[in-house]
Design a protein around this motif. Structure first.
Motif, mmCIF file in Angstrom:
data_model
loop_
_atom_site.group_PDB
_atom_site.id
_atom_site.type_symbol
_atom_site.label_atom_id
_atom_site.label_comp_id
_atom_site.label_asym_id
_atom_site.label_seq_id
_atom_site.Cartn_x
_atom_site.Cartn_y
_atom_site.Cartn_z
ATOM 1 N N ASP A 192 0.906 -1.271 0.147
ATOM 2 C CA ASP A 192 0.049 -0.002 0.059
ATOM 3 C C ASP A 192 0.721 1.305 -0.036
ATOM 4 O OD1 ASP A 192 -2.147 -1.603 0.040
ATOM 5 O OD2 ASP A 192 -2.634 -1.300 2.054
ATOM 6 N N VAL A 193 1.864 1.093 0.717
ATOM 7 C CA VAL A 193 2.773 2.531 0.876
ATOM 8 C C VAL A 193 3.527 2.792 -0.467
ATOM 9 C CG1 VAL A 193 4.841 3.384 1.879
ATOM 10 C CG2 VAL A 193 2.998 2.398 3.393
ATOM 11 N N ASN B 291 7.454 7.516 5.752
ATOM 12 C CA ASN B 291 8.630 8.365 6.112
ATOM 13 C C ASN B 291 10.036 7.640 5.742
ATOM 14 O OD1 ASN B 291 7.769 11.131 6.758
ATOM 15 N ND2 ASN B 291 6.514 9.946 8.501
ATOM 16 N N ILE B 292 10.054 6.445 6.391
ATOM 17 C CA ILE B 292 11.600 5.912 5.837
ATOM 18 C C ILE B 292 11.725 5.482 4.439
ATOM 19 C CG2 ILE B 292 11.974 5.271 8.330
ATOM 20 C CD1 ILE B 292 11.616 2.430 7.415
ATOM 21 N N ALA C 98 14.523 7.115 1.940
ATOM 22 C CA ALA C 98 15.241 6.248 0.770
ATOM 23 C C ALA C 98 15.190 6.464 -0.483
ATOM 24 C CB ALA C 98 14.849 4.822 1.053
ATOM 25 N N ILE C 99 14.064 7.167 -1.178
ATOM 26 C CA ILE C 99 13.844 7.510 -2.295
ATOM 27 C C ILE C 99 14.746 8.748 -2.570
ATOM 28 C CG2 ILE C 99 12.003 8.248 -3.915
ATOM 29 C CD1 ILE C 99 9.923 6.593 -2.532
ATOM 30 N N ASP C 100 14.356 9.605 -1.783
ATOM 31 C CA ASP C 100 14.997 10.755 -1.885
ATOM 32 C C ASP C 100 16.449 10.822 -1.805
ATOM 33 O OD1 ASP C 100 12.570 12.173 -1.822
ATOM 34 O OD2 ASP C 100 12.914 13.075 0.226
ATOM 35 N N VAL D 143 8.328 9.408 13.064
ATOM 36 C CA VAL D 143 8.328 7.994 13.037
ATOM 37 C C VAL D 143 8.825 7.340 14.660
ATOM 38 C CG1 VAL D 143 9.809 5.999 12.117
ATOM 39 C CG2 VAL D 143 9.149 8.009 10.783
ATOM 40 N N LYS D 144 9.794 8.328 15.016
ATOM 41 C CA LYS D 144 10.186 7.740 16.470
ATOM 42 C C LYS D 144 9.007 7.859 17.522
ATOM 43 C CE LYS D 144 13.995 8.640 19.362
ATOM 44 N NZ LYS D 144 14.964 9.346 19.963
#
Ligand SMILES: Nc1ncnc2c1ncn2[C@@H]1O[C@H](COP(=O)(O)OP(=O)(O)OP(=O)(O)O)[C@@H](O)[C@H]1O
Ligand SMILES: [Mg+2]
Length: 484
Positions: A343-344, A384-385, A389-391, A453-454
């Motif tokens: 989904d993400v 977010n993570i 990674a994509i960025d 995220v944290k």
């Protein structure tokens, strides 16, 4: 030197216990001395009467047969004893006697000192000759005028009868010094017990003061850390007052933090919004100039872009502040990890980005895993993570997503092939608003992602980590969800 509350408590405890023990020991010792004296007196009364009876049967021609008595007494006093009375040994007999006639004149003295003297006024003789019980405690050696306690002796008299009348008196003498070893033995024993009692209670006192001090020490450590601005958890203290104090401080801290937090948010929001606002003004001013419709379209798009940016920033800040204030999860459900990832990754906003930069996504998912989580939050954490990674991964590279399981956690790992986190940034990445520019575009993000995220992970009882890959380019972000 400043005395801590623990030391003061201990000292007070020590003084009180020591006084009580000392007082009790003193009183008990006195009692024992008296008790031993009384017991001795009882035996002496019997001895005196027995001896008086024996003397009675040694009266001839209305006279006491002193020679006979002298022979018996010196034989008695010459006896050698080897008697052990508990820990005290007795080597020779030490009961002395003297006998008076009915006028109180000493006719026999086992010590041989006072024969012929008038003893009619001494209490023992005086009372006995009158038919009463006569006893006294006075110097063992009559020549000593002011005897010390040890120089005294107990004198107990009994009447000597002859023909139904009081014919004389017999006094038995026992030196106090003879009884002393028994008193000392008992006192020593009591002192020993007293020391035990004192030691035990001191140990207890030390324990109590340690517990109290520990509470204060924890509080002091906690408040000191707070005053230095460190993030610390309120200490667990059992002592009620201290625990309440710790709670009060914790509440104060939360309130204060809340205030700082709002301030920080407003400051950053103002700061972050300034750039797009200035941009919009500049662009709007430009629009006032005559220009072609394609130029106009360009400027209008700039304004819309800036607007979008502001909108996003405000939304993200609101989201973050909302979640940072939460302390528990709602609507926890069982989520299939494979579906979550799919989904993400396939969300329209991301899908475009991935294909535009020709990024490949590789999956290593050992089997079907599920986690217990709040669905929206789990999606946001993973988004977010993956976005990071994509960025940070270069075009045409591969991002690999792995799911595995340890004893306690389900681990979702996202690896990229970018440059990883530079040394100087390592400590900052979880801080609000820390963001570095993207290698491709040179643009920065909001620096809110990892912070978000944290918080999400801690709400789930899990963890997030971001590390550089070992011996390879790239970073690996890991979400650890606990298996409950
Ligand atoms: N995969 C990664 N590779 C290298 N550095 C990373 C990676 N992920 C995060 N970082 C570093 O951590 C910083 C903080 O990340 P975070 O997601 O919190 O903020 P951001 O991505 O910069 O902004 P936002 O997520 O709010 O748009 C990043 O700016 C970057 O310096
Ligand atoms: Mg990010």
């Amino acid at each position: 030197m400043k005395l801590t509350i623990g030391v003061k408590l201990f000292l007070a405890y020590f003084i009180i216990t020591a006084s009580i023990v000392w007082f009790a020991t003193d009183k008990i010792s006195l009692r024992i001395t008296n008790g031993i004296d009384q017991a001795a007196e009882e035996v002496m009364v019997d001895s005196a009467n027995l001896l008086a009876q024996m003397v009675s049967s040694n009266i001839k021609d209305d006279e006491i047969n002193v020679d006979e008595v002298r022979a018996i007494m010196s034989a008695y006093l010459n006896r050698e004893l080897d008697v052990n009375i508990y820990s005290i040994s007795k080597k020779n007999p030490n009961l002395q006697i003297y006998i008076t006639n009915q006028d109180g004149i000493v006719v026999y003295d086992s010590k041989g000192k006072i024969e012929g003297e008038d003893y009619s006024q001494w209490r023992d003789v005086f009372l006995t000759l009158k038919g009463k019980y006569g006893a006294r405690s006075s110097a063992y050696d009559a020549s000593i005028e002011e005897p010390t306690a040890d120089q005294k002796a107990h004198h107990v008299a009994a009447p000597i009868y002859h023909n139904g009348k009081i014919f004389g008196s017999l006094t038995v003498i026992k030196s106090v010094a003879d009884l002393k070893p028994y008193v000392i033995a008992q006192k020593d024993q009591i002192t020993e017990y007293a020391i035990y009692v004192l030691l035990i209670s001191l140990l207890f006192g030390a324990g109590v003061s340690f517990v109290v001090t520990r509470g204060t020490r924890k509080l002091v450590k906690y408040t000191t850390a707070l005053s230095k601005g460190e993030t610390v958890v309120a200490p667990k203290i059992r002592q009620v007052e201290f625990a309440e104090l710790a709670q009060a401080i914790e509440k104060l801290r939360v309130d204060l933090e809340g205030r700082e937090y709002v301030e920080e948010y407003i400051n950053t929001m103002a700061h972050e919004l300034r750039t797009p606002i200035t941009g919009i003004r500049g662009t709007a001013e430009n629009l006032l100039m005559p220009m072609s419709s394609s130029q106009r379209e360009h400027f209008v798009n700039n304004i819309l872009d800036a607007n979008k940016k502001m909108d996003m920033l405000v939304n993200r800040l609101l989201n973050l502040s909302r979640i940072e204030r939460r302390d528990k999860l709602e609507n926890v459900e069982k989520i299939d990890v494979k579906t979550l990832i799919k989904d993400v990754v396939q969300a329209p906003s991301r899908k475009g980005n991935i294909s535009r930069r020709s990024i490949k996504i590789e999956y290593t998912i050992e089997r079907d895993f599920s986690i217990k989580a709040e669905k929206l939050l789990a999606e946001q954490a993973l988004s977010n993570i993956i976005d990071n990674a994509i960025d940070f991964t270069p075009p045409d590279s591969t991002i690999s997503i792995k799911v595995s399981e340890s004893n306690t956690h389900v681990n979702i790992q996202v690896q990229d092939q970018g440059k990883g986190v530079p040394e100087h940034a390592r400590k900052q990445i979880f801080r609000r608003f820390f963001s570095s520019s993207r290698p491709d575009t040179g643009k920065r993000g909001n620096g809110l992602g990892l912070r978000f995220v944290k918080k999400i992970m801690s709400l789930h009882g899990g963890k997030v980590s971001l590390k550089n890959r070992f011996m390879e380019d790239g970073a690996v972000a890991t979400l650890k969800f606990p298996i409950k």
